[in-house]
Motif scaffolding. Structure first.
Motif, mmCIF file in Angstrom:
data_model
loop_
_atom_site.group_PDB
_atom_site.id
_atom_site.type_symbol
_atom_site.label_atom_id
_atom_site.label_comp_id
_atom_site.label_asym_id
_atom_site.label_seq_id
_atom_site.Cartn_x
_atom_site.Cartn_y
_atom_site.Cartn_z
ATOM 1 N N SER A 1 -7.917 -35.785 -15.268
ATOM 2 C CA SER A 1 -8.701 -36.912 -15.779
ATOM 3 C C SER A 1 -9.834 -37.316 -14.840
ATOM 4 O O SER A 1 -10.712 -38.092 -15.236
ATOM 5 N N VAL A 2 -9.847 -36.797 -13.609
ATOM 6 C CA VAL A 2 -10.885 -37.201 -12.644
ATOM 7 C C VAL A 2 -11.656 -35.993 -12.110
ATOM 8 O O VAL A 2 -12.870 -35.875 -12.279
ATOM 9 N N LYS A 3 -10.936 -35.071 -11.495
ATOM 10 C CA LYS A 3 -11.589 -33.967 -10.794
ATOM 11 C C LYS A 3 -12.240 -32.987 -11.766
ATOM 12 O O LYS A 3 -13.356 -32.495 -11.510
ATOM 13 N N TYR A 4 -11.573 -32.677 -12.857
ATOM 14 C CA TYR A 4 -12.081 -31.662 -13.777
ATOM 15 C C TYR A 4 -12.639 -32.289 -15.048
ATOM 16 O O TYR A 4 -12.571 -31.703 -16.134
ATOM 17 N N VAL A 5 -13.203 -33.460 -14.920
ATOM 18 C CA VAL A 5 -13.723 -34.142 -16.103
ATOM 19 C C VAL A 5 -14.879 -33.386 -16.745
ATOM 20 O O VAL A 5 -15.106 -33.495 -17.950
ATOM 21 N N ASN A 6 -15.582 -32.599 -15.941
ATOM 22 C CA ASN A 6 -16.708 -31.814 -16.472
ATOM 23 C C ASN A 6 -16.353 -30.347 -16.692
ATOM 24 O O ASN A 6 -17.205 -29.541 -17.034
ATOM 25 N N ASP A 7 -15.104 -29.978 -16.449
ATOM 26 C CA ASP A 7 -14.651 -28.596 -16.634
ATOM 27 C C ASP A 7 -13.605 -28.610 -17.757
ATOM 28 O O ASP A 7 -12.422 -28.878 -17.536
ATOM 29 N N GLU A 8 -14.053 -28.317 -18.963
ATOM 30 C CA GLU A 8 -13.185 -28.476 -20.131
ATOM 31 C C GLU A 8 -11.931 -27.619 -20.052
ATOM 32 O O GLU A 8 -10.837 -28.077 -20.381
ATOM 33 N N TRP A 9 -12.082 -26.345 -19.577
ATOM 34 C CA TRP A 9 -10.937 -25.450 -19.556
ATOM 35 C C TRP A 9 -9.899 -25.882 -18.521
ATOM 36 O O TRP A 9 -8.693 -25.886 -18.799
ATOM 37 N N MET A 10 -10.355 -26.247 -17.338
ATOM 38 C CA MET A 10 -9.416 -26.700 -16.310
ATOM 39 C C MET A 10 -8.767 -28.033 -16.702
ATOM 40 O O MET A 10 -7.584 -28.269 -16.437
ATOM 41 N N GLN A 11 -9.553 -28.879 -17.315
ATOM 42 C CA GLN A 11 -8.993 -30.157 -17.754
ATOM 43 C C GLN A 11 -7.898 -29.929 -18.804
ATOM 44 O O GLN A 11 -6.819 -30.541 -18.739
ATOM 45 N N LYS A 12 -8.181 -29.039 -19.741
ATOM 46 C CA LYS A 12 -7.188 -28.734 -20.765
ATOM 47 C C LYS A 12 -5.933 -28.137 -20.148
ATOM 48 O O LYS A 12 -4.805 -28.481 -20.540
ATOM 49 N N GLU A 13 -6.124 -27.259 -19.171
ATOM 50 C CA GLU A 13 -4.982 -26.641 -18.492
ATOM 51 C C GLU A 13 -4.127 -27.692 -17.794
ATOM 52 O O GLU A 13 -2.884 -27.660 -17.868
ATOM 53 N N LYS A 14 -4.775 -28.624 -17.090
ATOM 54 C CA LYS A 14 -4.034 -29.666 -16.374
ATOM 55 C C LYS A 14 -3.302 -30.594 -17.346
ATOM 56 O O LYS A 14 -2.157 -30.996 -17.108
ATOM 57 N N PHE A 15 -3.950 -30.935 -18.445
ATOM 58 C CA PHE A 15 -3.301 -31.807 -19.422
ATOM 59 C C PHE A 15 -2.102 -31.113 -20.075
ATOM 60 O O PHE A 15 -1.055 -31.729 -20.301
ATOM 61 N N GLU A 16 -2.241 -29.812 -20.380
ATOM 62 C CA GLU A 16 -1.124 -29.075 -20.961
ATOM 63 C C GLU A 16 0.027 -28.941 -19.963
ATOM 64 O O GLU A 16 1.206 -29.009 -20.346
ATOM 65 N N GLU A 17 -0.352 -28.738 -18.700
ATOM 66 C CA GLU A 17 0.668 -28.661 -17.647
ATOM 67 C C GLU A 17 1.424 -29.991 -17.535
ATOM 68 O O GLU A 17 2.663 -30.017 -17.425
ATOM 69 N N ALA A 18 0.676 -31.102 -17.570
ATOM 70 C CA ALA A 18 1.313 -32.424 -17.496
ATOM 71 C C ALA A 18 2.205 -32.658 -18.715
ATOM 72 O O ALA A 18 3.312 -33.205 -18.597
ATOM 73 N N GLU A 19 1.757 -32.237 -19.881
ATOM 74 C CA GLU A 19 2.539 -32.435 -21.096
ATOM 75 C C GLU A 19 3.811 -31.607 -21.069
ATOM 76 O O GLU A 19 4.864 -32.052 -21.544
ATOM 77 N N ARG A 20 3.730 -30.397 -20.513
ATOM 78 C CA ARG A 20 4.947 -29.586 -20.399
ATOM 79 C C ARG A 20 5.959 -30.259 -19.482
ATOM 80 O O ARG A 20 7.157 -30.259 -19.756
ATOM 81 N N ILE A 21 5.474 -30.792 -18.373
ATOM 82 C CA ILE A 21 6.383 -31.496 -17.460
ATOM 83 C C ILE A 21 7.042 -32.677 -18.160
ATOM 84 O O ILE A 21 8.224 -32.984 -17.945
ATOM 85 N N LEU A 22 6.304 -33.305 -19.040
ATOM 86 C CA LEU A 22 6.803 -34.504 -19.710
ATOM 87 C C LEU A 22 7.755 -34.171 -20.861
ATOM 88 O O LEU A 22 8.784 -34.847 -21.026
ATOM 89 N N THR A 23 7.455 -33.149 -21.646
ATOM 90 C CA THR A 23 8.178 -32.944 -22.910
ATOM 91 C C THR A 23 8.864 -31.590 -23.036
ATOM 92 O O THR A 23 9.481 -31.329 -24.078
ATOM 93 N N ARG A 24 8.776 -30.695 -22.044
ATOM 94 C CA ARG A 24 9.362 -29.367 -22.181
ATOM 95 C C ARG A 24 10.855 -29.462 -22.481
ATOM 96 O O ARG A 24 11.595 -30.183 -21.819
ATOM 97 N N GLU A 25 11.292 -28.724 -23.481
ATOM 98 C CA GLU A 25 12.675 -28.799 -23.928
ATOM 99 C C GLU A 25 13.643 -28.397 -22.817
ATOM 100 O O GLU A 25 13.488 -27.359 -22.183
ATOM 101 N N GLY A 26 14.620 -29.248 -22.597
ATOM 102 C CA GLY A 26 15.659 -28.964 -21.607
ATOM 103 C C GLY A 26 15.333 -29.416 -20.210
ATOM 104 O O GLY A 26 16.193 -29.970 -19.516
ATOM 105 N N THR A 27 14.107 -29.213 -19.753
ATOM 106 C CA THR A 27 13.777 -29.517 -18.353
ATOM 107 C C THR A 27 12.715 -30.596 -18.196
ATOM 108 O O THR A 27 12.428 -31.014 -17.071
ATOM 109 N N GLY A 28 12.091 -31.028 -19.294
ATOM 110 C CA GLY A 28 11.065 -32.059 -19.202
ATOM 111 C C GLY A 28 11.662 -33.435 -18.937
ATOM 112 O O GLY A 28 12.871 -33.653 -19.015
ATOM 113 N N VAL A 29 10.769 -34.379 -18.618
ATOM 114 C CA VAL A 29 11.216 -35.738 -18.298
ATOM 115 C C VAL A 29 11.900 -36.379 -19.499
ATOM 116 O O VAL A 29 13.016 -36.905 -19.396
ATOM 117 N N VAL A 30 11.232 -36.358 -20.646
ATOM 118 C CA VAL A 30 11.792 -37.009 -21.837
ATOM 119 C C VAL A 30 13.093 -36.355 -22.289
ATOM 120 O O VAL A 30 14.065 -37.068 -22.589
#
Length: 341
Positions: free
Chosen positions: A147-176
């Motif tokens: 949300s800060v460092k890669y705000v102008n790099d769409e691909w890296m930003q998407k990668e970081k957001f997907e990585e964060a979402e996996r940590i949050l919702t990944r089945e079996g091992t995610g936070v939720v």
């Protein structure tokens, strides 16, 4: 021996034999009354206290633990949603994940902190929360650069957001999902605490049966006093009969009322768990539903002063149903048999 002396001697022996039988019969009644009163009252008080302890555990630990997991899950998901909306649509007009993300993430952190004190899954629950806290650190490490460092790099930003979402919702091992498992274990514990088990039901059956035996024994003792001792009634035994009836009815009624409130609270907690898990109407609505249900839950779980007074009243009544029959029968035995003997 003259006939009149023989008849007098036979009558005297008959009266002595009858008096001895009556004395032994009253002593048997006394022993049965004391034993049944002690057993039934001990079991009744323990059974009643168990139900009240269950209500207290639900109020102080069970309900806050289930509510805490639900609100934490929704706050984390809402934080992720707010972060993506803020970055993609520039909602806040500033660089970063936005105020909505920070507020929801802070709420989730506070919820996890409270959960460490109230969770009811024991050591397993503490281990799950420790893991969740570690995963949230990794989540922030992915979300912040995206949300800060890669705000102008769409691909890296998407990668970081997907990585964060996996940590949050990944089945079996995610936070939720880990919080889902914790919630499942907690609901199992809530079910055990709030339900009357076979042992508790057996305790109430023993207590009620003992009080019934005691009431019948009191009636039998009154019949013996009237039929064999010429006593039309005994106030001590009559009072003990009334006390036994009251103890058979009032604590059981209070327990039934408490159990109904526990059943209602358990059903509402299941509803809170379902809303946090399904989220069909959106995160905002789900959060509001959980808040509303948690507020409504305070009524069934509110402490009732009369329940404590019922316990102490039963304790006093238990002392009475032990003492009153003993006093009543012992007075008759002492006046008619022991002192005369």
């Amino acid at each position: 021996m003259t006939p009149w002396l023989t008849r007098w001697t036979h009558g005297f022996r008959t009266r002595r034999l009858s008096g001895s039988r009556t004395r032994r019969l009253l002593e048997l009644h006394l022993a049965v009354l004391v034993v049944t009163a002690l057993v039934s009252m001990t079991v009744l008080l323990v059974s009643y206290r168990e139900v009240q302890n269950s209500a207290g555990a639900m109020r102080t630990r069970g309900a806050p633990a289930v509510q805490g997991v639900a609100t934490t899950q929704l706050a984390l998901l809402r934080a992720h949603q707010e972060a993506k909306a803020s970055v993609y649509h520039d909602i806040d007009g500033v660089m970063g994940a936005g105020a909505g993300y920070e507020n929801q993430l802070s709420a989730a952190g506070q919820g996890l902190s409270r959960l460490s004190d109230v969770q009811i899954d024991g050591e397993r629950g503490r281990g799950a929360l420790t893991t969740v806290n570690g995963l949230l650190t990794s989540y922030s490490s992915s979300m912040t650069p995206g949300s800060v460092k890669y705000v102008n790099d769409e691909w890296m930003q998407k990668e970081k957001f997907e990585e964060a979402e996996r940590i949050l919702t990944r089945e079996g091992t995610g936070v939720v999902p880990r919080l889902d498992v914790l919630q499942e274990h907690q609901m199992q514990r809530v079910g055990r605490v709030s339900s009357m088990g076979a042992l508790q039901r057996a305790g109430w059956a023993v207590a009620e049966l003992g009080l019934l035996v005691m009431a019948l024994t009191v009636l039998s003792a009154l019949w013996v006093l009237r039929g064999r001792c010429g006593r039309s009634h005994d106030p001590w035994l009559l009072l003990s009969l009334l006390a036994a009836v009251a103890l058979a009815v009032l604590p059981l009624w209070a327990t039934t009322a408490t159990q109904e409130r526990l059943d209602t609270a358990r059903a509402q907690l299941r509803g809170i768990e379902a809303r946090a898990h399904d989220r069909e109407d959106g995160l905002v609505d789900a959060q509001q539903d959980v808040i509303d249900d948690s507020t409504a839950l305070r009524g069934p779980l509110a402490a009732r002063t009369w329940q404590s007074w019922t316990y102490y009243g039963a304790l006093g009544g238990g002392a009475l149903i032990v003492l009153l029959p003993a006093v009543g029968i012992c007075r008759r035995l002492n006046a008619d048999y022991w002192r005369a003997g």
